[in-house]
Write an enzyme that holds these catalytic residues in place. Structure first.
Site, PDB file in Angstrom:
ATOM      1  N   HIS A  49       3.210  10.660   0.645  1.00 59.60           N
ATOM      2  CA  HIS A  49       4.136  10.101   1.642  1.00 59.60           C
ATOM      3  C   HIS A  49       5.602  10.211   1.213  1.00 59.60           C
ATOM      4  O   HIS A  49       6.453  10.641   1.977  1.00 59.60           O
ATOM      5  CB  HIS A  49       3.791   8.641   1.919  1.00 59.60           C
ATOM      6  CG  HIS A  49       2.383   8.429   2.406  1.00 59.60           C
ATOM      7  ND1 HIS A  49       1.986   8.738   3.674  1.00 59.60           N
ATOM      8  CD2 HIS A  49       1.275   7.957   1.775  1.00 59.60           C
ATOM      9  CE1 HIS A  49       0.689   8.455   3.833  1.00 59.60           C
ATOM     10  NE2 HIS A  49       0.237   7.982   2.684  1.00 59.60           N
TER      11      HIS A  49
ATOM     12  N   HIS B 116       0.858  -1.186   0.000  1.00 57.90           N
ATOM     13  CA  HIS B 116       0.000   0.000   0.000  1.00 57.90           C
ATOM     14  C   HIS B 116       0.894   1.237   0.000  1.00 57.90           C
ATOM     15  O   HIS B 116       0.724   2.117  -0.815  1.00 57.90           O
ATOM     16  CB  HIS B 116      -0.946  -0.037   1.203  1.00 57.90           C
ATOM     17  CG  HIS B 116      -1.853   1.156   1.311  1.00 57.90           C
ATOM     18  ND1 HIS B 116      -2.981   1.179   2.073  1.00 57.90           N
ATOM     19  CD2 HIS B 116      -1.774   2.397   0.767  1.00 57.90           C
ATOM     20  CE1 HIS B 116      -3.577   2.367   1.981  1.00 57.90           C
ATOM     21  NE2 HIS B 116      -2.858   3.126   1.205  1.00 57.90           N
TER      22      HIS B 116
ATOM     23  N   GLU C 242       0.774   7.792  -3.536  1.00 57.53           N
ATOM     24  CA  GLU C 242       1.670   7.396  -2.444  1.00 57.53           C
ATOM     25  C   GLU C 242       2.954   8.222  -2.468  1.00 57.53           C
ATOM     26  O   GLU C 242       3.454   8.641  -1.421  1.00 57.53           O
ATOM     27  CB  GLU C 242       1.968   5.900  -2.524  1.00 57.53           C
ATOM     28  CG  GLU C 242       0.747   5.026  -2.261  1.00 57.53           C
ATOM     29  CD  GLU C 242       0.137   5.242  -0.882  1.00 57.53           C
ATOM     30  OE1 GLU C 242       0.870   5.242   0.115  1.00 57.53           O
ATOM     31  OE2 GLU C 242      -1.095   5.438  -0.811  1.00 57.53           O
TER      32      GLU C 242
HETATM   33  P1  5GP Z   1      -3.462   6.490   1.681  1.00 51.61           P
HETATM   34  O1  5GP Z   1      -4.165   5.503   2.561  1.00 51.61           O
HETATM   35  O2  5GP Z   1      -2.126   6.002   1.300  1.00 51.61           O
HETATM   36  O3  5GP Z   1      -3.428   7.862   2.215  1.00 51.61           O
HETATM   37  O4  5GP Z   1      -4.356   6.625   0.339  1.00 51.61           O
HETATM   38  C1  5GP Z   1      -4.777   5.567  -0.445  1.00 51.61           C
HETATM   39  C2  5GP Z   1      -5.412   6.153  -1.705  1.00 51.61           C
HETATM   40  O5  5GP Z   1      -5.052   5.373  -2.829  1.00 51.61           O
HETATM   41  C3  5GP Z   1      -6.911   6.209  -1.662  1.00 51.61           C
HETATM   42  O6  5GP Z   1      -7.326   7.388  -2.279  1.00 51.61           O
HETATM   43  C4  5GP Z   1      -7.320   5.009  -2.507  1.00 51.61           C
HETATM   44  O7  5GP Z   1      -8.528   5.186  -3.162  1.00 51.61           O
HETATM   45  C5  5GP Z   1      -6.195   4.904  -3.506  1.00 51.61           C
HETATM   46  N1  5GP Z   1      -5.938   3.522  -3.945  1.00 51.61           N
HETATM   47  C6  5GP Z   1      -5.780   3.136  -5.221  1.00 51.61           C
HETATM   48  N2  5GP Z   1      -5.571   1.810  -5.287  1.00 51.61           N
HETATM   49  C7  5GP Z   1      -5.587   1.354  -4.014  1.00 51.61           C
HETATM   50  C8  5GP Z   1      -5.406   0.070  -3.445  1.00 51.61           C
HETATM   51  O8  5GP Z   1      -5.192  -0.953  -4.102  1.00 51.61           O
HETATM   52  N3  5GP Z   1      -5.474  -0.008  -2.095  1.00 51.61           N
HETATM   53  C9  5GP Z   1      -5.702   1.096  -1.319  1.00 51.61           C
HETATM   54  N4  5GP Z   1      -5.746   0.920   0.001  1.00 51.61           N
HETATM   55  N5  5GP Z   1      -5.862   2.317  -1.820  1.00 51.61           N
HETATM   56  C10 5GP Z   1      -5.810   2.453  -3.161  1.00 51.61           C
HETATM   57  P1  5GP Z   2      -6.638   6.994   3.678  1.00 43.85           P
HETATM   58  O1  5GP Z   2      -6.750   5.901   2.629  1.00 43.85           O
HETATM   59  O2  5GP Z   2      -7.981   7.488   4.129  1.00 43.85           O
HETATM   60  O3  5GP Z   2      -5.703   8.110   3.308  1.00 43.85           O
HETATM   61  O4  5GP Z   2      -5.954   6.306   4.948  1.00 43.85           O
HETATM   62  C1  5GP Z   2      -6.415   5.090   5.505  1.00 43.85           C
HETATM   63  C2  5GP Z   2      -6.067   5.061   6.973  1.00 43.85           C
HETATM   64  O5  5GP Z   2      -4.641   5.108   7.139  1.00 43.85           O
HETATM   65  C3  5GP Z   2      -6.630   6.245   7.739  1.00 43.85           C
HETATM   66  O6  5GP Z   2      -7.034   5.773   9.024  1.00 43.85           O
HETATM   67  C4  5GP Z   2      -5.457   7.199   7.848  1.00 43.85           C
HETATM   68  O7  5GP Z   2      -5.538   7.980   9.006  1.00 43.85           O
HETATM   69  C5  5GP Z   2      -4.306   6.224   7.927  1.00 43.85           C
HETATM   70  N1  5GP Z   2      -3.081   6.797   7.371  1.00 43.85           N
HETATM   71  C6  5GP Z   2      -2.892   7.274   6.120  1.00 43.85           C
HETATM   72  N2  5GP Z   2      -1.612   7.669   5.963  1.00 43.85           N
HETATM   73  C7  5GP Z   2      -0.986   7.441   7.161  1.00 43.85           C
HETATM   74  C8  5GP Z   2       0.336   7.656   7.628  1.00 43.85           C
HETATM   75  O8  5GP Z   2       1.230   8.132   6.931  1.00 43.85           O
HETATM   76  N3  5GP Z   2       0.598   7.300   8.908  1.00 43.85           N
HETATM   77  C9  5GP Z   2      -0.357   6.775   9.714  1.00 43.85           C
HETATM   78  N4  5GP Z   2      -0.023   6.448  10.958  1.00 43.85           N
HETATM   79  N5  5GP Z   2      -1.595   6.552   9.308  1.00 43.85           N
HETATM   80  C10 5GP Z   2      -1.927   6.889   8.047  1.00 43.85           C
END
Ligand code: 5GP
Ligand code: 5GP
Length: 209
Positions: free
Chosen positions: A101, A43, A97
């Site tokens: 990040h 991820h 990503e």
């Molecule tokens: P993050 O959790 O890294 O902040 O964000 C993940 C983002 O990537 C979300 O906007 C999600 O819709 C997109 N995304 C695209 N493909 C995938 C996948 O295979 N798994 C996940 N968890 N997120 C994905």
């Molecule tokens: P999202 O796909 O909504 O960006 O993230 C999925 C989950 O992972 C959410 O609960 C968000 O707070 C958590 N998350 C996303 N990026 C990070 C990170 O860089 N560090 C941590 N600790 N949590 C994260």
């Protein structure tokens, strides 16, 4: 070029089980390259601070450029597949990503280094091998958190944080594994702090994919 001081203490390497992304109410889409292997995919590799906070979107000028990772694209397709809909080639996920990040670890990684490091770390872990060697198989069966963590610790030397989600019927299932990586981005370490999240419950499904 861009230069920044380190603003984090370690990384989370977050791996996802495709079966658990796909068998939810929301469902999934396979990438353009076809159905991914039945293995944990990446991820992301996320810089984090010891207090649990994390930097994000650190350099709006460092837009993801697929041509900088052209030699890694086949590995990315195989080991960092996107499952989001609508179907796409992965560039959107990798770009998200990197921009959210990866740009926050500019002290150790350029774009190519960021993706190469995540791929290497995942390769070296061999998480699925560890699980199956410990009798934890992606066969739709149920396992305890201790069985899952025990098998991974035994096989990899590192205990992950386990995140669960729910399948269409509401069963708790193994969704993501969080490992910790040192600030140099080259070695696994014990986690300084665990992500906040809900516990998985007593019975955890490991669905097939
Ligand atoms: P993050 O959790 O890294 O902040 O964000 C993940 C983002 O990537 C979300 O906007 C999600 O819709 C997109 N995304 C695209 N493909 C995938 C996948 O295979 N798994 C996940 N968890 N997120 C994905
Ligand atoms: P999202 O796909 O909504 O960006 O993230 C999925 C989950 O992972 C959410 O609960 C968000 O707070 C958590 N998350 C996303 N990026 C990070 C990170 O860089 N560090 C941590 N600790 N949590 C994260």
């Amino acid at each position: 070029g861009y230069c920044a001081a380190q603003d984090y203490d370690f990384f989370y390497l977050v791996l996802q089980w495709p079966g658990s992304y796909c068998d939810t109410k929301q469902s999934c889409c396979y990438p353009k390259s076809g159905k991914p292997a039945a293995d944990f995919g990446i991820h992301g590799l996320w810089p984090n601070r010891d207090d649990g906070s994390y930097p994000q979107n650190c350099n709006p000028d460092a837009e993801f450029d697929p041509s900088k990772v052209s030699d890694l694209l086949s590995s990315l397709r195989a080991n960092w597949p996107t499952l989001a809909c609508p179907t796409n080639d992965g560039v959107r996920f990798w770009g998200h990503e990197w921009e959210k990040h990866g740009t926050c670890a500019a002290d150790v990684f350029d774009e190519h280094g960021y993706f190469q490091a995540a791929l290497r770390l995942r390769d070296n872990l061999g998480v699925l091998r560890a699980l199956t060697a410990g009798g934890v198989n992606p066969d739709g069966g149920y396992y305890t958190i201790d069985q899952i963590k025990g098998a991974i610790s035994q096989g990899t030397g590192f205990e992950p944080y386990v995140e669960c989600n729910r399948d269409e019927s509401g069963n708790s299932q193994l969704y993501q594994l969080y490992f910790c990586v040192n600030a140099a981005g080259d070695s696994l370490i014990e986690c300084p702090v665990l992500p906040r999240g809900r516990p998985c419950g007593k019975r955890i499904e490991f669905p097939a994919f």
